[in-house]
Structures are given as structure tokens and as C-alpha cells.
Design an enzyme around this catalytic site. Structure first.
Site, PDB file in Angstrom:
ATOM      1  N   ARG A 178      10.163   4.968   1.686  1.00  0.00           N
ATOM      2  CA  ARG A 178      10.534   3.855   1.880  1.00  0.00           C
ATOM      3  C   ARG A 178      10.944   2.853   0.717  1.00  0.00           C
ATOM      4  NH1 ARG A 178       7.993   0.795   5.747  1.00  0.00           N
ATOM      5  NH2 ARG A 178       8.030  -1.212   4.870  1.00  0.00           N
ATOM      6  N   ARG A 182      17.402   4.569  -7.711  1.00  0.00           N
ATOM      7  CA  ARG A 182      18.888   4.402  -8.345  1.00  0.00           C
ATOM      8  C   ARG A 182      18.487   4.567  -9.298  1.00  0.00           C
ATOM      9  NH1 ARG A 182      18.154  -0.973  -5.579  1.00  0.00           N
ATOM     10  NH2 ARG A 182      18.656  -0.747  -3.630  1.00  0.00           N
ATOM     11  N   ARG A 255      -5.341  -0.316   8.047  1.00  0.00           N
ATOM     12  CA  ARG A 255      -5.690  -1.119   6.571  1.00  0.00           C
ATOM     13  C   ARG A 255      -5.105  -2.462   6.993  1.00  0.00           C
ATOM     14  NH1 ARG A 255      -8.782   1.175   3.118  1.00  0.00           N
ATOM     15  NH2 ARG A 255      -7.380  -0.347   0.726  1.00  0.00           N
ATOM     16  N   ARG A 286      -1.182  -7.180  -5.500  1.00  0.00           N
ATOM     17  CA  ARG A 286      -0.096  -8.419  -5.817  1.00  0.00           C
ATOM     18  C   ARG A 286      -0.151 -10.064  -5.085  1.00  0.00           C
ATOM     19  NH1 ARG A 286       4.681  -5.608  -0.430  1.00  0.00           N
ATOM     20  NH2 ARG A 286       2.816  -6.372   0.737  1.00  0.00           N
ATOM     21  N   GLU A 311      -3.335 -10.681  -2.865  1.00  0.00           N
ATOM     22  CA  GLU A 311      -3.770 -10.136  -1.602  1.00  0.00           C
ATOM     23  C   GLU A 311      -4.648  -8.363  -2.113  1.00  0.00           C
ATOM     24  OE1 GLU A 311       0.441  -8.464  -0.137  1.00  0.00           O
ATOM     25  OE2 GLU A 311      -0.186  -6.980   0.858  1.00  0.00           O
ATOM     26  N   TYR A 359       4.831   2.379  10.543  1.00  0.00           N
ATOM     27  CA  TYR A 359       4.734   1.278   9.693  1.00  0.00           C
ATOM     28  C   TYR A 359       6.117   1.825   9.965  1.00  0.00           C
ATOM     29  CZ  TYR A 359       4.693   0.383   4.716  1.00  0.00           C
ATOM     30  OH  TYR A 359       4.392  -0.476   3.418  1.00  0.00           O
ATOM     31  N   ASP A 361       9.190  -1.242   9.873  1.00  0.00           N
ATOM     32  CA  ASP A 361       9.395  -2.899   9.490  1.00  0.00           C
ATOM     33  C   ASP A 361      10.026  -3.767  10.416  1.00  0.00           C
ATOM     34  OD1 ASP A 361       9.683  -2.529   6.908  1.00  0.00           O
ATOM     35  OD2 ASP A 361      11.433  -1.100   6.766  1.00  0.00           O
TER      36      ASP A 361
HETATM   37  N1  UDP Z   1       4.639   1.257  -3.750  1.00  0.00           N
HETATM   38  C1  UDP Z   1       3.816   1.976  -5.052  1.00  0.00           C
HETATM   39  N2  UDP Z   1       3.828   1.070  -6.097  1.00  0.00           N
HETATM   40  C2  UDP Z   1       4.141  -0.218  -5.541  1.00  0.00           C
HETATM   41  C3  UDP Z   1       4.981  -0.859  -4.775  1.00  0.00           C
HETATM   42  C4  UDP Z   1       4.770   0.258  -3.835  1.00  0.00           C
HETATM   43  O1  UDP Z   1       2.931   3.127  -4.875  1.00  0.00           O
HETATM   44  O2  UDP Z   1       4.303  -0.786  -6.412  1.00  0.00           O
HETATM   45  C5  UDP Z   1       4.239   2.672  -2.860  1.00  0.00           C
HETATM   46  C6  UDP Z   1       2.759   2.318  -2.112  1.00  0.00           C
HETATM   47  O3  UDP Z   1       2.743   3.387  -1.525  1.00  0.00           O
HETATM   48  C7  UDP Z   1       3.469   1.507  -1.131  1.00  0.00           C
HETATM   49  C8  UDP Z   1       4.712   1.757  -0.227  1.00  0.00           C
HETATM   50  O4  UDP Z   1       5.405   2.358  -1.735  1.00  0.00           O
HETATM   51  O5  UDP Z   1       2.369   1.952   0.508  1.00  0.00           O
HETATM   52  C9  UDP Z   1       6.100   0.584   0.505  1.00  0.00           C
HETATM   53  O6  UDP Z   1       5.836   0.288  -0.121  1.00  0.00           O
HETATM   54  P1  UDP Z   1       6.147  -1.213   0.371  1.00  0.00           P
HETATM   55  O7  UDP Z   1       6.004  -2.195  -0.480  1.00  0.00           O
HETATM   56  O8  UDP Z   1       7.330  -0.583   1.770  1.00  0.00           O
HETATM   57  O9  UDP Z   1       4.817  -1.837   1.146  1.00  0.00           O
HETATM   58  P2  UDP Z   1       4.534  -2.822   1.850  1.00  0.00           P
HETATM   59  O10 UDP Z   1       5.309  -4.132   1.582  1.00  0.00           O
HETATM   60  O11 UDP Z   1       5.073  -2.850   3.497  1.00  0.00           O
HETATM   61  O12 UDP Z   1       3.159  -3.548   1.815  1.00  0.00           O
END
Ligand code: UDP
Length: 374
Positions: A178, A182, A255, A286, A311, A359, A361
């Protein structure tokens, strides 16, 4: 002659249900939308604390490359152009996300893409050799192939295991795909061409989507199914599939996320909307600072206080709100069995993140709902 009061009963007022309600209304048909929560909008619903719109169920930044979806949402609300550029805090050191030249510079002191590529190539060589040409089978293998060991161990492994409550070797590879990787100095978290948050808030978006529907909140479909089904010709069900079938084949795993919301009497806490805490010793995943979601942080200057959400991620238990489907092998097989039962229900359409156990968006949920024949 019509003998039921509504054409559609829509169970759940999140984005799938609300989009369906709007389309049913636009098609000149009638619907009743019910939700067991006391507010509409599912997880996009926002609370307001001292003039700040709070993403009560976690940060929702709308992004899509589908112009039909964007036009649909923009026909109802004005989008503020917010670009998500989260930071990651690992033992007090800040890194930019998604993985880009700012991240690589902070990690290794490199200034060029060639230097970053060389380091990542060295670090992924061992994993590639181990894979022998096969595709990565789990999140750990996938992450090591994408960004190498340093980034995996600093920004991915502990965060992911905290968020999902499982070792990265037991999680599906697609979760980490996801995130963009870059070799440019671009901190935009998404690759989509359209991005933003409704200026008027998500509650307004949902109200507009539901404008032609009758809405009853605090109504639990599953405790009164037969009577509610009798109200409409067709049912759109957006809740968990296993729950709809009384968990008869077993529980799907999810989860769930818990938030601690705090108001501080300072104008700015972390100078950014989202800061991830990627080390295992910090219990939350976070911190969200909601005023930064406004257009260029206009509220940062305007308000002397700020609202934060910490969170925490935990395993779903009955009675909690399910947030993330856990798409590992066990659950995928079990979901397929439930989906087979669902296909036999000719009058019921199952859709959205929970009913499809995906999962998703937000844009993908709307895109799906826009394609359903009414
Ligand atoms: N992820 C990570 N480190 C980060 C942010 C995301 O390893 O700092 C990984 C983690 O496994 C997460 C996935 O990337 O489940 C997808 O992150 P996303 O931000 O898309 O998750 P959401 O916002 O849907 O919780």
C-alpha cells in the site's frame, strides 16, 4: 402494486451504505437506512471538540485516481486539497514517510537516488537470493525486497507487529505494498491524483448522501432481522459477514483500534497531522493532531488549543467495533465459506469493508457502490 414500504433496506450508514442510499434516491426509489450506532457515517463520522473536527475513528484522508468517484464526492462537498505527509518517530528520531529520498537521507546521509538504490540493492540481495525467483510470501519478505533491512527494522517491523498483533512473517505481503517507495523528494503518502478532506467535514458528506433516505439510528438489524427485512424488497448489508450468519462457521479475525483523545492548551503539539511511533516500546501506533487536517493548517494559527488522538491497536473481541480485516490464509478461507452462504441470499447485497472482508480505502468502497445496478 407495491406491498412493502421501501424498495431497499440498507444496513449500515458508512460509505458503502450511504452511497447506495444516494443512488437509490437518485433512481427514484425509496430506502430505509439503519445503523446500530447512534450516529450515521460509520467510521468516517467526526466529532467536534472546541471548534476542531476530530477524526473519531482514525485519520480519514480521501484519495483516489478514479475521476468518477472524485466527481461524485466533489458534487456533494468541497475538498480541501490536504496532502498527507506523515512522519515516523523511531526512538525520538524523525523520518519522512512514505519511503522516499528524505527517508533515505535521514537513514544513511545520502543525497542522490543512485546512492540510495545502491544501499537498498545491497540490503535486498540476501532476501532475493533466498527467494530464488519466487514472489515474496509474507510481509517481511515483501518489505525486505522493497526497501532493505535498515528501513524494515526501523520503520516497518515493530510498527506492523504492533498494529496487527502478529509477526510480519505471518502477515500478507500486500499490506506493505500500500505504501509507495520513491526515489524522489516527495512526501505525498499516496500516489493518487485526487486527494483531500471535505471542508465541511465527513458528516456533511454523509448527510448529503442520505438526504433522500429515511434514517433510523440505534437500530440493531441482527436482533430484529425478520421484522426489518419485511420492510423492503431488497437488503443491502454492510456489517460483518460472520456476524450476519451468527458466527456459524467460526469467527473471522479483525483488528480494532482504540483512541485516547486529549485536548491541550497549546496551539501546536507535533506540527503535523500524523506521526507514527514505529518502535515496539511505545504502546500506541500513532498520534493524530486534528487541526493539521485543515487547509494548510489554518486552524493552527487561529486556535490556541489543539486536539490529539493516541491510537492503540488490539485484537477484536465480540462487542468491539471491527476495523481492519485480517486477510491471512485462515481468514481468507473462512471468509470464502461465508461468501458462499451469502451468494445463496438472492435478495441481499453484501458490500463494504466489513461485508467483503477487504482492506478497502474509502474511494474503493464508493467505486464499488457506484457500480451496483439499482
Ligand atoms: N506501515 C509501516 N510503518 C509505518 C506506516 C505503515 O510499517 O510507519 C505498514 C503497516 O504494516 C501498515 C501498512 O504499512 O499496516 C499500511 O499502512 P497505512 O498507513 O496504509 O495504514 P492505515 O492508515 O490503513 O492504518
Amino acid at each position: 402494486m407495491k406491498n412493502k414500504p421501501y424498495d431497499y433496506l440498507i444496513v449500515g450508514s458508512g460509505l458503502f451504505g450511504a452511497t447506495m442510499a444516494y443512488r437509490v434516491w437518485q433512481a427514484g426509489k425509496t430506502c430505509l437506512v439503519i445503523d446500530r450506532r447512534t450516529h450515521a457515517g460509520g467510521n468516517v463520522w467526526q466529532d467536534h471538540k472546541q471548534g476542531i473536527a476530530v477524526h473519531t475513528y482514525g485519520p480519514h484522508i480521501f484519495h483516489t485516481s478514479n475521476s468518477r468517484v472524485w466527481q461524485f464526492v466533489s458534487s456533494l462537498v468541497t475538498m480541501n486539497g490536504f496532502i498527507n505527509s506523515p512522519l515516523a518517530n523511531y526512538h525520538g528520531k524523525l523520518f519522512h514517510l512514505p519511503f522516499n529520498m528524505h527517508t533515505f537521507r535521514r537513514m544513511w546521509g545520502v543525497n542522490t537516488a543512485d546512492e540510495a538504490r545502491t544501499i537498498i540493492e545491497q540490503q535486498r540481495a540476501h532476501t532475493l537470493a533466498m527467494l530464488h525467483g519466487r514472489e515474496p510470501q509474507n510481509l517481511e519478505e515483501q518489505a525486505l525486497c522493497l526497501v532493505g533491512r535498515d528501513i524494515y527494522e526501523t520503520l516497518i517491523k515493530e510498527y506492523t507487529e504492533k498494529q496487527w498483533g502478529r509477526p510480519c512473517t505471518e502477515l500478507p505481503a500486500f499490506i506493505i505494498r500500500r505504501l509507495p517507495v520513491r526515489y524522489t523528494f516527495d512526501n505525498n503518502y499516496f500516489n493518487d491524483i485526487y486527494q483531500g478532506i471535505p471542508v465541511e467535514g465527513y458528516n456533511t458528506l454523509i448527510q448529503k448522501m442520505l438526504q433522500g433516505a429515511d434514517v433510523r439510528l440505534g437500530v440493531d438489524y441482527l436482533t430484529d432481522k425478520a421484522q426489518l427485512d419485511a420492510l423492503a424488497d431488497k437488503v443491502v448489508y454492510t456489517g460483518s459477514l460472520d456476524e450476519d450468519f451468527g458466527f456459524s462457521l467460526g469467527h473471522l479475525q479483525y483488528r480494532t483500534v482504540r483512541f485516547e483523545h486529549k485536548t491541550l492548551d497549546i496551539p501546536d503539539f507535533q506540527h503535523n497531522a500524523v506521526v507514527n511511533y514505529t518502535s515496539a516500546d511505545v504502546p500506541y501506533t500513532r498520534i493524530i493532531e486534528h487541526k493539521h487536517f485543515t487547509h494548510f493548517g489554518e486552524q493552527v494559527r487561529a486556535l490556541p488549543h489543539t486536539v490529539l488522538s493516541y491510537e492503540y491497536s488490539t485484537e477484536w473481541q465480540p462487542g468491539m467495533e471491527p476495523f481492519y480485516p485480517l486477510n491471512n490464509r485462515r481468514n481468507t478461507l473462512l471468509y470464502e465459506q461465508y461468501a458462499q452462504l451469502a451468494r445463496n441470499e438472492k435478495n441481499v447485497l453484501f458490500g463494504g469493508r466489513l461485508a467483503e472482508y477487504k482492506y478497502y480505502d474509502m474511494d474503493k468502497v464508493i467505486e464499488k457502490a457506484l457500480q451496483i445496478p439499482i
